[in-house]
Write a protein that holds these residues in place. Structure first.
Motif, PDB file in Angstrom:
ATOM      1  N   GLN A   1       0.812  -1.221   0.000  1.00  0.00           N
ATOM      2  CA  GLN A   1       0.000   0.000   0.000  1.00  0.00           C
ATOM      3  C   GLN A   1       0.844   1.269   0.000  1.00  0.00           C
ATOM      4  O   GLN A   1       0.316   2.363  -0.205  1.00  0.00           O
ATOM      5  N   GLY A   2       2.154   1.143   0.259  1.00  0.00           N
ATOM      6  CA  GLY A   2       3.009   2.318   0.341  1.00  0.00           C
ATOM      7  C   GLY A   2       3.045   2.933   1.721  1.00  0.00           C
ATOM      8  O   GLY A   2       3.674   3.984   1.919  1.00  0.00           O
ATOM      9  N   VAL A   3       2.363   2.303   2.689  1.00  0.00           N
ATOM     10  CA  VAL A   3       2.383   2.812   4.065  1.00  0.00           C
ATOM     11  C   VAL A   3       3.751   2.536   4.689  1.00  0.00           C
ATOM     12  O   VAL A   3       4.332   3.389   5.363  1.00  0.00           O
ATOM     13  N   VAL A   4       4.260   1.332   4.488  1.00  0.00           N
ATOM     14  CA  VAL A   4       5.627   0.983   4.854  1.00  0.00           C
ATOM     15  C   VAL A   4       6.491   1.099   3.599  1.00  0.00           C
ATOM     16  O   VAL A   4       6.169   0.507   2.553  1.00  0.00           O
ATOM     17  N   LEU A   5       7.548   1.874   3.662  1.00  0.00           N
ATOM     18  CA  LEU A   5       8.373   2.146   2.480  1.00  0.00           C
ATOM     19  C   LEU A   5       9.254   0.970   2.105  1.00  0.00           C
ATOM     20  O   LEU A   5       9.608   0.786   0.933  1.00  0.00           O
ATOM     21  N   GLY A   6       9.628   0.185   3.083  1.00  0.00           N
ATOM     22  CA  GLY A   6      10.623  -0.872   2.911  1.00  0.00           C
ATOM     23  C   GLY A   6      11.433  -0.919   4.191  1.00  0.00           C
ATOM     24  O   GLY A   6      10.885  -0.752   5.288  1.00  0.00           O
ATOM     25  N   THR A   7      12.718  -1.090   4.067  1.00  0.00           N
ATOM     26  CA  THR A   7      13.580  -1.100   5.245  1.00  0.00           C
ATOM     27  C   THR A   7      14.619   0.013   5.155  1.00  0.00           C
ATOM     28  O   THR A   7      14.890   0.534   4.075  1.00  0.00           O
ATOM     29  N   ARG A   8      15.181   0.338   6.312  1.00  0.00           N
ATOM     30  CA  ARG A   8      16.210   1.367   6.340  1.00  0.00           C
ATOM     31  C   ARG A   8      17.370   0.975   5.437  1.00  0.00           C
ATOM     32  O   ARG A   8      17.846  -0.142   5.444  1.00  0.00           O
TER      33      ARG A   8
END
Length: 248
Positions: A240-247
């Motif tokens: 959904q794009g709420v979580v971008l991925g990981t640092r």
């Protein structure tokens, strides 16, 4: 000369803010002062009416007018920017402004809920560096700066002229507000686990697995039992794009 001009300007400003409790500056016709009053007050009232349409219609014309008048007369904004006046209005209500007007108990939360849309629409924040394909269980998941998990005591998504509750429900209203790729703000109700996970991502910097294990402890569950559901939720939030991925 400068002191005289300063006194004249301050006298006019006080009158334009609150003509009920301040004398008009000498030598200026009442009709002209009314024009200034309408110009300045009208701009603020129009701006806030556009930013808080549900609150305005729920309170009704007289109560809404009274709230705006007290805000205009009493509150000292910390910014000269018109785009930030809505946030100042929310602060005013949260600090007890308008208490003398006997406002409904849900006013502060409804105002904040409506302000969130404006704040996200106008936000120029940049997303942090991240790896969109990063390993969510082992890496550090990053929540988008344009995704805000929110919790309200009152059912702010339902309040309106036809529904104005007198008592808060037992369960809070959990909401995710986010600005999507379409540059529109979307609101969705959250389950308690989803809200707790998003709040944890917002507050702590640790691996996805550690986030879920911490939540499991809070609700008295075994970490292994919550892990599959939690990881699936994390992955769905990434889609959904709420979580971008990981640092990165």
């Amino acid at each position: 000369m400068h002191e005289v001009l300063h006194d004249q300007l301050m006298s006019m400003a006080r009158y334009v803010r609150d003509p009920q409790h301040n004398r008009p500056p000498p030598g200026i016709e009442a009709q002209r002062l009314a024009v200034y009053r309408q110009l300045f007050f009208g701009n603020v009232e129009s701006l806030l009416s556009g930013g808080f349409p549900v609150l305005r219609t729920s309170l009704g014309p007289k109560k809404w007018q009274a709230v705006i008048e007290t805000f205009y007369a009493d509150y000292r904004c910390q910014t000269p920017l018109f785009t930030e006046i809505s946030g100042e209005f929310v602060d005013y209500l949260a600090e007890g402004g308008g208490d003398a007007l006997d406002l409904p108990p849900w006013v502060v939360e409804l105002a904040h809920y409506e302000w969130v849309e404006t704040a996200l629409l106008l936000s120029d924040t940049r997303e942090p560096a991240h790896d969109p394909e990063g390993n969510l269980p082992e890496g550090v998941p990053l929540l988008s700066n344009l995704a805000w998990p929110l919790a309200y005591q009152w059912p702010v998504s339902e309040i309106g002229p036809k529904y104005m509750p007198h008592e808060a429900p037992e369960q809070p209203t959990l909401v995710l507000a986010r600005r999507g790729a379409d540059l529109k703000v979307h609101f969705s109700l959250l389950a308690p686990l989803a809200h707790a996970l998003l709040a944890s991502l917002q507050e702590r910097s640790c691996s996805g697995r550690e986030h879920l294990e911490g939540l499991a402890k809070v609700i008295g569950m075994d970490g292994a039992s919550i892990l599959p559901q939690g990881l699936a939720l994390l992955e769905n939030l990434r889609v959904q794009g709420v979580v971008l991925g990981t640092r990165a």
